[in-house]
Design a protein around this motif. Structure first.
Motif, PDB file in Angstrom:
ATOM      1  N   GLN A 135     -11.581  -9.883  13.874  1.00 38.95           N
ATOM      2  CA  GLN A 135     -12.471  -8.770  14.198  1.00 38.95           C
ATOM      3  C   GLN A 135     -11.706  -7.450  14.277  1.00 38.95           C
ATOM      4  N   GLY A 136     -10.514  -7.501  14.843  1.00 37.96           N
ATOM      5  CA  GLY A 136      -9.732  -6.274  14.959  1.00 37.96           C
ATOM      6  C   GLY A 136      -9.292  -5.720  13.629  1.00 37.96           C
ATOM      7  N   LEU A 137      -8.790  -6.595  12.740  1.00 41.69           N
ATOM      8  CA  LEU A 137      -8.325  -6.127  11.438  1.00 41.69           C
ATOM      9  C   LEU A 137      -9.479  -5.610  10.586  1.00 41.69           C
ATOM     10  N   GLU A 138     -10.592  -6.303  10.600  1.00 41.64           N
ATOM     11  CA  GLU A 138     -11.723  -5.838   9.809  1.00 41.64           C
ATOM     12  C   GLU A 138     -12.290  -4.538  10.372  1.00 41.64           C
ATOM     13  N   GLY A 139     -12.234  -4.389  11.706  1.00 43.12           N
ATOM     14  CA  GLY A 139     -12.647  -3.121  12.299  1.00 43.12           C
ATOM     15  C   GLY A 139     -11.747  -1.971  11.893  1.00 43.12           C
ATOM     16  N   TRP A 140     -10.440  -2.223  11.840  1.00 48.33           N
ATOM     17  CA  TRP A 140      -9.488  -1.187  11.424  1.00 48.33           C
ATOM     18  C   TRP A 140      -9.760  -0.790   9.974  1.00 48.33           C
ATOM     19  N   LEU A 141      -9.930  -1.779   9.090  1.00 47.24           N
ATOM     20  CA  LEU A 141     -10.217  -1.460   7.692  1.00 47.24           C
ATOM     21  C   LEU A 141     -11.523  -0.691   7.556  1.00 47.24           C
ATOM     22  N   HIS A 142     -12.499  -1.054   8.344  1.00 43.92           N
ATOM     23  CA  HIS A 142     -13.781  -0.329   8.295  1.00 43.92           C
ATOM     24  C   HIS A 142     -13.583   1.135   8.651  1.00 43.92           C
ATOM     25  N   ASP A 143     -12.835   1.401   9.727  1.00 42.20           N
ATOM     26  CA  ASP A 143     -12.590   2.782  10.134  1.00 42.20           C
ATOM     27  C   ASP A 143     -11.795   3.540   9.078  1.00 42.20           C
ATOM     28  N   LEU A 144     -10.784   2.892   8.502  1.00 39.06           N
ATOM     29  CA  LEU A 144      -9.978   3.532   7.465  1.00 39.06           C
ATOM     30  C   LEU A 144     -10.820   3.841   6.236  1.00 39.06           C
ATOM     31  N   LYS A 145     -11.626   2.899   5.837  1.00 36.71           N
ATOM     32  CA  LYS A 145     -12.491   3.077   4.662  1.00 36.71           C
ATOM     33  C   LYS A 145     -13.499   4.209   4.897  1.00 36.71           C
ATOM     34  N   THR A 146     -14.142   4.183   6.055  1.00 32.69           N
ATOM     35  CA  THR A 146     -15.153   5.198   6.358  1.00 32.69           C
ATOM     36  C   THR A 146     -14.548   6.593   6.371  1.00 32.69           C
ATOM     37  N   THR A 147     -13.392   6.732   7.002  1.00 32.59           N
ATOM     38  CA  THR A 147     -12.762   8.044   7.121  1.00 32.59           C
ATOM     39  C   THR A 147     -12.267   8.534   5.759  1.00 32.59           C
ATOM     40  N   ALA A 148     -11.596   7.652   5.021  1.00 31.64           N
ATOM     41  CA  ALA A 148     -11.068   8.055   3.702  1.00 31.64           C
ATOM     42  C   ALA A 148     -12.191   8.441   2.751  1.00 31.64           C
ATOM     43  N   GLU A 149     -13.264   7.684   2.747  1.00 34.14           N
ATOM     44  CA  GLU A 149     -14.365   7.948   1.816  1.00 34.14           C
ATOM     45  C   GLU A 149     -15.193   9.162   2.235  1.00 34.14           C
ATOM     46  N   SER A 150     -15.040   9.605   3.476  1.00 32.10           N
ATOM     47  CA  SER A 150     -15.776  10.791   3.915  1.00 32.10           C
ATOM     48  C   SER A 150     -15.119  12.073   3.450  1.00 32.10           C
ATOM     49  N   GLY A 151     -13.945  11.930   2.818  1.00 34.82           N
ATOM     50  CA  GLY A 151     -13.259  13.094   2.274  1.00 34.82           C
ATOM     51  C   GLY A 151     -12.208  13.652   3.185  1.00 34.82           C
ATOM     52  N   ALA A 152     -11.784  12.872   4.212  1.00 37.26           N
ATOM     53  CA  ALA A 152     -10.727  13.346   5.111  1.00 37.26           C
ATOM     54  C   ALA A 152      -9.453  13.588   4.309  1.00 37.26           C
ATOM     55  N   ARG A 153      -8.728  14.599   4.669  1.00 41.00           N
ATOM     56  CA  ARG A 153      -7.482  14.947   3.974  1.00 41.00           C
ATOM     57  C   ARG A 153      -6.336  15.032   4.983  1.00 41.00           C
TER      58      ARG A 153
END
Length: 208
Positions: free
Chosen positions: A190-208
């Motif tokens: 659960q922790g690793l998948e949560g981390w990937l979810h946060d990373l994916k969401t932030t990166a795809e939102s256009g964060a730089r």
């Protein structure tokens, strides 16, 4: 995923004694990552996770963002609290770009539980291997009074059509996790998948 559920997932990873009886309370977002435990372990410069650890999990996700964005988010440790809800603080213990030998200290809330009265869990991680834009491997303990979890964490980043395939694998050792391996493995998942979810969401939102 709501902020409340994301917080529950990441907190579960680092609060094993409290969460052993609460498996299933937090669910990873559908389609966010594909996890598995079989096959060859991930490595960075030939080094992988702890081969003797009984608690281990591996998962991956495709992030539709440039590699430079994903890598910058993951390695700019001091800014982890900006996009990871359960990271309360994060500080580098050295200067300059993240590299082999770099160390960082970060904290996450620790709810009341039988193993510790501390309100905060402190993790000190040391980068052992790093290949820019390709892989990371760090080790270190998560500690509170009466609680210690030793972790080894490997990350691989591969450019593919449409984005970046991010793969991660982690092992945990310690009395609290070894006491209930299936439960602790579920919490790690659960922790690793949560981390990937946060990373994916932030990166795809256009964060730089």
């Amino acid at each position: 995923m709501s902020a409340t559920r994301s917080t529950g997932i990441r907190t579960a990873l680092l609060t094993v004694p409290l969460a052993l009886g609460l498996l299933g309370a937090a669910v990873a977002p559908a389609g966010a990552a594909t996890g598995h435990r079989a096959g060859t372990s991930l490595t960075c410069h030939g080094a992988g996770v702890d081969p003797s650890a009984r608690v281990r999990y591996r998962t991956e996700t495709l992030i539709h963002a440039p590699l430079r964005t994903v890598w910058r988010l993951q390695t700019d440790v001091a800014r982890w609290p900006d996009w990871q809800a359960t990271v309360r603080s994060a500080e580098r213990l050295d200067d300059g770009p993240l590299r082999a030998g770099s160390a960082f200290r970060w904290t996450t809330p620790l709810p009341p539980n039988p193993a510790s009265t501390d309100p905060t869990l402190e993790i000190t991680s040391t980068v052992r291997q790093l290949r820019p834009g390709s892989c990371l491997r760090w080790t270190g303990p998560a500690v509170a009074a009466g609680l210690r979890i030793d972790g080894v964490h490997v990350w691989n980043f591969t450019e593919v059509p449409g984005g970046v395939l991010v793969r991660t694998e982690e092992t945990h050792t310690g009395p609290q996790v070894d006491a209930n391996v299936p439960a602790a493995t579920g919490i790690l998942r659960q922790g690793l998948e949560g981390w990937l979810h946060d990373l994916k969401t932030t990166a795809e939102s256009g964060a730089r």
